[in-house]
Design an enzyme around this catalytic site. Structure first.
Site, PDB file in Angstrom:
ATOM      1  N   ASP A 195       0.842  -1.191   0.000  1.00 45.06           N
ATOM      2  CA  ASP A 195       0.000   0.000   0.000  1.00 45.06           C
ATOM      3  C   ASP A 195       0.882   1.248   0.000  1.00 45.06           C
ATOM      4  OD1 ASP A 195      -2.747   1.120   0.340  1.00 45.06           O
ATOM      5  OD2 ASP A 195      -1.900   1.905   2.199  1.00 45.06           O
ATOM      6  N   GLU A 197      15.975 -14.004  -0.325  1.00 50.70           N
ATOM      7  CA  GLU A 197      16.453 -14.981   0.656  1.00 50.70           C
ATOM      8  C   GLU A 197      15.516 -16.189   0.707  1.00 50.70           C
ATOM      9  OE1 GLU A 197      16.517 -15.163   5.489  1.00 50.70           O
ATOM     10  OE2 GLU A 197      17.184 -13.288   4.543  1.00 50.70           O
TER      11      GLU A 197
END
Length: 563
Positions: free
Chosen positions: A234, A284
């Protein structure tokens, strides 16, 4: 109405529970998101499971088979975190917990498991620009004094004027009123002001404070560890403000446009370091199992070239392309903005993320309606068929596949949008596109709930737009979406790839994808000659051979090398 013949063949009228899932191409590429079609679920309005008139996570879970049958690749959930709901979840009080109104963490885990079983991706909505005024950090800031560590995590400042009685600067909030609110200090005296670019219930976080970045990295990991496939971010062009918080030369720009226009409050260069950090977290997780975790940003910036800066290879994977949200129904305009998007965003190595609608916008069928209101429904379907033929990804807002229109006659007393309550005006309010989905039956609540009094009332005309009716009507918008999504998965010309424009008469837009697939849309008011002969593979409305009626889109697959 859409006729089966216009789409190349009849469609069987099947029970909703018996519709077979469309054939799909198995995705082995880790970059699944590049051409995915994601369905936006506004949780509050999708399906109520416990009879309180408000949608919830178990309700979403119960309807996952419907979404699988429709043929989408995944879902994006609106915020379901603990919140006082003054902006329906975009005011987060606890980023690591499910609001009891929507269920529990166990319900979330079950939803993840079912998405895995059905092969649906799960995208969560994260709100990093601001939190709720009931968040523990902000409550601590109110208790602490000026200059404290607690206040440094937000934007607290002394007021201007002889007694500090005026806001620190002249900025206005997007949802109306000043962008600053003054607090009472612990001793009861008037004190500092805090910044909120939306409402006083949503204080902006200070991203120059290291604790803020550290907190959100942990929030990302919390949900990634529970199985989220990515995040819709957002206000991705927000977070940082000009460090000196100076006056704006156009302080009412955000309030006037309901958009992030103030150059001092949005799109600051430091924000790109945040997205690089978040991307490294996602990479990751990707390195562990080879499955990309997606970052898609709500980056409302002026041009596609500016948006491309958010999509550099080490930043966001994608950002919503908003320039069609307010586009007029005009072929030349569509061609220009589509061309700009493909030129500027493709240069980053990303793909365009096309959207026609979301939970903040007037529904497409209403927005595209001309002098004849009935034209809006046809144009909305044509526009949907257009974006599903474009290179890149697409997001579909719930109910668009049912042909829902904006509910424009909600009485003032049921409106919940803070824009209305802050300004007293209905201009720009969002309740009309958030009315609960009609699933079945002839009267409210149309299978959405067992509670007739849903959080927003459903109009009587929703009876003609229920899922139950749509899936048994081969000429419905639902079947058009489903067939287009199936073709998108099976035709090698669609998804990622190039686009070549085709010369057409004024008012007609046409392009070729790959070898032999042509999409054309008639934006005019009169029938036009089709760019190719023959019956189209799929069309958004009746489409006799050789003719493209007004407000209609169609796809053809044939030898079109001479075009």
């Amino acid at each position: 109405m859409i006729t089966p013949a216009a789409r190349g063949g009849p469609a069987a009228a099947l029970d909703p529970g018996l519709i077979p899932a469309p054939a799909t191409i198995t995705r082995t590429d880790r970059r699944w998101w590049r051409d995915a079609v994601i369905y936006q679920v506004y949780v509050r309005s999708f399906q109520d499971s416990d009879g309180d008139g408000i949608g919830d996570l178990p309700g979403v879970r119960a309807r996952l088979p419907y979404l699988k049958r429709l043929g989408v690749d995944g879902i994006w959930l609106s915020p379901f975190y603990v919140s006082p709901h003054r902006d329906h979840g975009y005011d987060v009080a606890d980023y690591r917990a499910v609001d009891p109104l929507y269920g529990s963490l166990d319900d979330f885990d079950r939803l993840v498991a079912d998405c895995r079983l059905l092969g649906l991706k799960l995208i969560l909505d994260i709100v990093p620009n601001h939190c709720s005024s009931e968040h523990r950090w902000f409550r601590a800031a109110l208790s602490a004094g000026p200059g404290s560590h607690e206040r440094a995590r937000f934007h607290f400042a002394e007021g201007s004027g002889a007694q500090g009685e005026l806001p620190p600067n002249n900025w206005r909030a997007m949802f109306g009123g000043p962008a600053w609110t003054r607090i009472r200090e612990a001793d009861g005296s008037w004190g500092q002001w805090y910044l909120h670019l939306f409402t006083p219930d949503q204080p902006d976080l200070n991203w120059r404070h290291p604790a803020v970045a550290a907190e959100f990295e942990e929030v990302l990991r919390f949900w990634l560890d529970r199985g989220a496939d990515g995040f819709r971010i957002d206000v991705a062009a927000g977070l940082f403000k000009h460090p000196e918080l100076p006056d704006s030369i156009d302080p009412e720009a955000d309030e006037r446009t309901r958009d992030s226009v103030n150059p001092l409050a949005w799109n600051q260069p430091e924000v790109h370091e945040v997205w690089r950090s978040w991307r490294s977290v996602c990479e990751e997780y990707t390195a562990r199992d080879g499955h990309d975790r997606l970052l898609v940003g709500e980056a409302s910036v002026p041009t596609p070239a500016e948006q491309a800066k958010y999509l550099r290879p080490d930043e966001l994977h994608q950002a919503f392309f908003f320039h069609l949200l307010h586009a007029p129904w005009d072929a030349a305009h569509f061609r220009r903005v589509i061309g700009e998007a493909l030129r500027d965003i493709a240069a980053t190595g990303s793909t365009v993320t096309w959207v026609l609608n979301n939970h903040d916008q007037v529904r497409t069928a209403t927005r595209f309606a001309g002098p004849d209101p009935s034209s809006g429904a046809a144009r909305a379907l044509a526009a949907s068929l257009l974006i599903l033929a474009l290179p890149g990804a697409a997001y579909v807002y719930q109910g668009e596949e049912l042909g829902l229109t904006e509910v424009t006659d909600l009485p003032d007393e049921v409106l919940t949008d803070p824009i209305f309550h802050r300004t007293g005006s209905r201009t720009g309010i969002r309740d009309g596109c958030r009315v609960p989905i009609p699933w079945s039956g002839q009267e409210a609540p149309f299978g959405f709930s067992t509670q007739p009094a849903t959080w927003l009332p459903q109009p009587e005309y929703f009876a003609s737009h229920t899922v139950e009716r749509a899936v048994t009507d081969p000429g419905s918008a639902w079947h058009l979406y489903r067939e287009a999504l199936q073709l998108r998965r099976t035709l090698p010309q669609l998804g990622e790839g190039a686009l070549r424009w085709v010369d057409t008469p004024p008012g007609v837009l046409a392009f070729v994808r790959g070898e032999g697939l042509l999409c054309a849309v008639n934006f005019g008011d009169e029938p036009a000659l089709a760019p190719v002969t023959g019956v189209p593979l799929i069309a958004s409305g009746p489409c006799p051979a050789g003719t493209l009626p007004p407000g209609t889109a169609a796809w053809w697959v044939q030898d079109i090398g001479a075009l």
